[in-house]
Design a protein around this motif. Sequence first.
Motif, mmCIF file in Angstrom:
data_model
loop_
_atom_site.group_PDB
_atom_site.id
_atom_site.type_symbol
_atom_site.label_atom_id
_atom_site.label_comp_id
_atom_site.label_asym_id
_atom_site.label_seq_id
_atom_site.Cartn_x
_atom_site.Cartn_y
_atom_site.Cartn_z
ATOM 1 N N HIS A 44 0.842 -1.187 0.000
ATOM 2 C CA HIS A 44 0.000 0.000 0.000
ATOM 3 C C HIS A 44 0.881 1.242 0.000
ATOM 4 C CE1 HIS A 44 -3.948 -1.871 0.866
ATOM 5 N NE2 HIS A 44 -3.232 -2.788 1.489
ATOM 6 N N GLY A 45 0.631 2.156 -0.921
ATOM 7 C CA GLY A 45 1.317 3.437 -0.884
ATOM 8 C C GLY A 45 0.814 4.284 0.269
ATOM 9 N N ARG A 46 1.715 4.998 0.910
ATOM 10 C CA ARG A 46 1.348 5.795 2.086
ATOM 11 C C ARG A 46 1.910 7.209 1.956
ATOM 12 N NH1 ARG A 46 -0.714 2.432 5.817
ATOM 13 N NH2 ARG A 46 -0.123 0.230 5.766
ATOM 14 N N GLY A 47 1.199 8.151 2.575
ATOM 15 C CA GLY A 47 1.697 9.512 2.663
ATOM 16 C C GLY A 47 1.383 10.389 1.473
ATOM 17 N N ALA A 48 0.635 9.895 0.478
ATOM 18 C CA ALA A 48 0.290 10.697 -0.692
ATOM 19 C C ALA A 48 -1.137 11.222 -0.553
ATOM 20 C CB ALA A 48 0.438 9.863 -1.964
ATOM 21 N N PHE A 249 -1.205 -12.555 -13.312
ATOM 22 C CA PHE A 249 -2.056 -11.390 -13.499
ATOM 23 C C PHE A 249 -3.195 -11.360 -12.493
ATOM 24 C CE2 PHE A 249 -5.524 -9.134 -15.702
ATOM 25 C CZ PHE A 249 -4.883 -7.936 -15.956
ATOM 26 N N SER A 250 -3.585 -12.536 -11.972
ATOM 27 C CA SER A 250 -4.716 -12.611 -11.061
ATOM 28 C C SER A 250 -4.394 -12.033 -9.685
ATOM 29 C CB SER A 250 -5.157 -14.068 -10.904
ATOM 30 O OG SER A 250 -5.486 -14.632 -12.142
ATOM 31 N N VAL A 251 -3.133 -11.940 -9.317
ATOM 32 C CA VAL A 251 -2.782 -11.489 -7.975
ATOM 33 C C VAL A 251 -3.246 -10.061 -7.739
ATOM 34 C CG1 VAL A 251 -0.897 -11.064 -6.373
ATOM 35 C CG2 VAL A 251 -0.845 -13.074 -7.849
ATOM 36 N N VAL A 252 -2.904 -9.155 -8.649
ATOM 37 C CA VAL A 252 -3.323 -7.762 -8.494
ATOM 38 C C VAL A 252 -4.839 -7.657 -8.525
ATOM 39 C CG1 VAL A 252 -3.387 -5.550 -9.699
ATOM 40 C CG2 VAL A 252 -1.216 -6.650 -9.262
ATOM 41 N N LYS A 253 -5.499 -8.456 -9.387
ATOM 42 C CA LYS A 253 -6.956 -8.436 -9.433
ATOM 43 C C LYS A 253 -7.554 -8.812 -8.079
ATOM 44 C CE LYS A 253 -7.540 -7.453 -13.819
ATOM 45 N NZ LYS A 253 -8.201 -6.197 -14.242
ATOM 46 N N THR A 254 -6.946 -9.793 -7.410
ATOM 47 C CA THR A 254 -7.440 -10.202 -6.094
ATOM 48 C C THR A 254 -7.225 -9.105 -5.062
ATOM 49 O OG1 THR A 254 -7.011 -12.529 -6.580
ATOM 50 C CG2 THR A 254 -7.225 -11.917 -4.276
ATOM 51 N N ILE A 258 -10.107 -7.012 -2.922
ATOM 52 C CA ILE A 258 -10.133 -6.778 -1.475
ATOM 53 C C ILE A 258 -10.363 -5.303 -1.189
ATOM 54 C CG2 ILE A 258 -8.720 -6.803 0.627
ATOM 55 C CD1 ILE A 258 -7.404 -9.352 -0.436
ATOM 56 N N GLU A 259 -9.678 -4.437 -1.936
ATOM 57 C CA GLU A 259 -9.852 -3.001 -1.751
ATOM 58 C C GLU A 259 -11.280 -2.573 -2.084
ATOM 59 O OE1 GLU A 259 -7.799 -0.855 -0.570
ATOM 60 O OE2 GLU A 259 -5.946 -2.010 -0.465
ATOM 61 N N ASP A 260 -11.885 -3.217 -3.081
ATOM 62 C CA ASP A 260 -13.207 -2.817 -3.553
ATOM 63 C C ASP A 260 -14.323 -3.362 -2.676
ATOM 64 O OD1 ASP A 260 -14.841 -1.468 -5.391
ATOM 65 O OD2 ASP A 260 -15.226 -3.315 -6.497
ATOM 66 N N ALA A 261 -14.027 -4.369 -1.859
ATOM 67 C CA ALA A 261 -15.063 -5.025 -1.050
ATOM 68 C C ALA A 261 -15.328 -4.249 0.232
ATOM 69 C CB ALA A 261 -14.638 -6.448 -0.726
ATOM 70 N N ILE A 285 -5.512 -8.011 4.241
ATOM 71 C CA ILE A 285 -6.903 -7.639 4.522
ATOM 72 C C ILE A 285 -6.952 -6.663 5.683
ATOM 73 C CG2 ILE A 285 -9.146 -8.524 5.264
ATOM 74 C CD1 ILE A 285 -8.338 -11.198 3.910
ATOM 75 N N LEU A 286 -6.187 -6.961 6.727
ATOM 76 C CA LEU A 286 -6.166 -6.099 7.910
ATOM 77 C C LEU A 286 -5.610 -4.732 7.571
ATOM 78 C CD1 LEU A 286 -6.777 -6.181 10.959
ATOM 79 C CD2 LEU A 286 -4.418 -6.872 11.334
ATOM 80 N N GLU A 287 -4.554 -4.685 6.762
ATOM 81 C CA GLU A 287 -3.960 -3.414 6.363
ATOM 82 C C GLU A 287 -4.922 -2.607 5.501
ATOM 83 O OE1 GLU A 287 0.249 -1.781 4.443
ATOM 84 O OE2 GLU A 287 -0.308 -3.888 4.268
ATOM 85 N N SER A 288 -5.734 -3.302 4.710
ATOM 86 C CA SER A 288 -6.732 -2.616 3.886
ATOM 87 C C SER A 288 -7.891 -2.082 4.717
ATOM 88 C CB SER A 288 -7.271 -3.570 2.809
ATOM 89 O OG SER A 288 -6.233 -4.025 1.965
ATOM 90 N N GLY A 289 -8.021 -2.576 5.942
ATOM 91 C CA GLY A 289 -9.080 -2.089 6.819
ATOM 92 C C GLY A 289 -10.444 -2.679 6.522
#
Length: 468
Positions: A44-48, A249-254, A258-261, A285-289
């Motif tokens: 996850h990018g941070r600080g932007a 390619f599926s990794v980023v989609k997954t 998670i971000e979209d859910a 998942i935890l980092e995504s909140g």
Amino acid sequence: MKPTIVIVGRPNVGKSMLFNRLTKSRDAIVADMPGLTRDRHYGHGRGASKPFLVVDTGGFEPVVTEGILHEMAKQTLQAIAEADAIVFVVDGRQGLTSQDKIIGERLRKEAMSRGIPLALVVNKTEGMDEAVVTAEFHELGLGHPSAISAAHGEGVKQLIEDVLTHFPDAEDEPNPDHPKIAVVGRPNVGKSTLVNRLLGEDRVIAFDQPGTTRDSIYIPLLRHGKQYTIIDTAGIRRRGKVFEAVEKFSVVKTLQAIEDANVVLLLLDARQEISDQDAHIAGFILESGRALVVGINKWDNLDDYTRERTKTEYDRKLHFLSFANFHTISAKDGMGVTPLFASIDQAFAAAMAKLSTPKLTRALIAATAAHQPPMNGLNRPKMRYAHQGGHNPPVVVVHGTGLANLADSYKRYLENAFREAFKLRGTPLRVDLKQAANPYADKKPQVLTASQERHRRRGRIRSKKMYS
């Protein structure tokens, strides 16, 4: 959805250092040795000003046709295929190389064909004149080069902000009318079988072979008058085990699913030991909140001893997910599947809960009265009041003084206290600390007149005589 920014360049130009700087982590190993990074790293990018995902890649040497360097090049090419933006890193101290020209030409064609941003970054420029160090890199024809120092953080903030200007501001869904549920886990734990069981039909392919699902599939579901959206995702395999390009390619989609859910249903296999990859997925998942429900699949046909041992292992290795509900199920037979919806509804309600400022402040006062924050030097931090700063996950903003160096353990204590006070089951909760500004910070020291200075000296002399 968060944009994915991929860092590309030849070996030892500082890609992993830049990745760590953008994610504010030490996830990528950094050393003065070319070829240290071989697999891709996601963070996850941070600080932007906008949220984003960042991908670190191994050294890119596209002219090599065999060996480990060739495999690293394949990984990099796949990361480029996943990218929403590319950051091409070159070494300012070594100057422009023939390898940089080959990579630059390839990236330019890729960016133009897909219409994605491409930023040229000259790293390791600390102590050097920007105009001089970037001059020769204009030859690549990739626009104005940005001079940065990933090791010292110079220019990195401006770089990422320039890249993110190409993407719209993230719009938070203020009050989603129904939960979006991402079903995630390692390959072959039964995700598609569970989705079919939840839907009551064979909607997605379920096959006893890892990697059957290659993309995230969004499926609407109406159950007992309630609307849901089920997201079936590809299995996240340990990076060293990812071989096929289409599966990579599926990794980023997954991760984007998670971000979209709103709620993530983490599916685990009761017949396999908990792996580092399971913990890695849970950590993301935890980092995504995201709100979380854990399903332990393939529970049928296990003897009592194995079940007890499995529960003990889960309590020990996944203790950081204690806020979530755990369910033992069999997706194939339907055992224990129905109660999942109750936990999903509970987690969704907790993630979207509205917390009033007076109740939050009273909960804060009760928590600090039960356990005061540790001393910070000669003073103890003081917490004045709290209010809600967001949802999905719930964010509690605490205002006070002396909070700058508050221990992380005490922040976790506050998170648990707020979660318990508001009965927020199934969702992580974050506490943001706001340090009160010092009203005397900008006040200039008083300049005494000559008369006032003499008066002060006389007072000091009298004090000495009085106490001597």
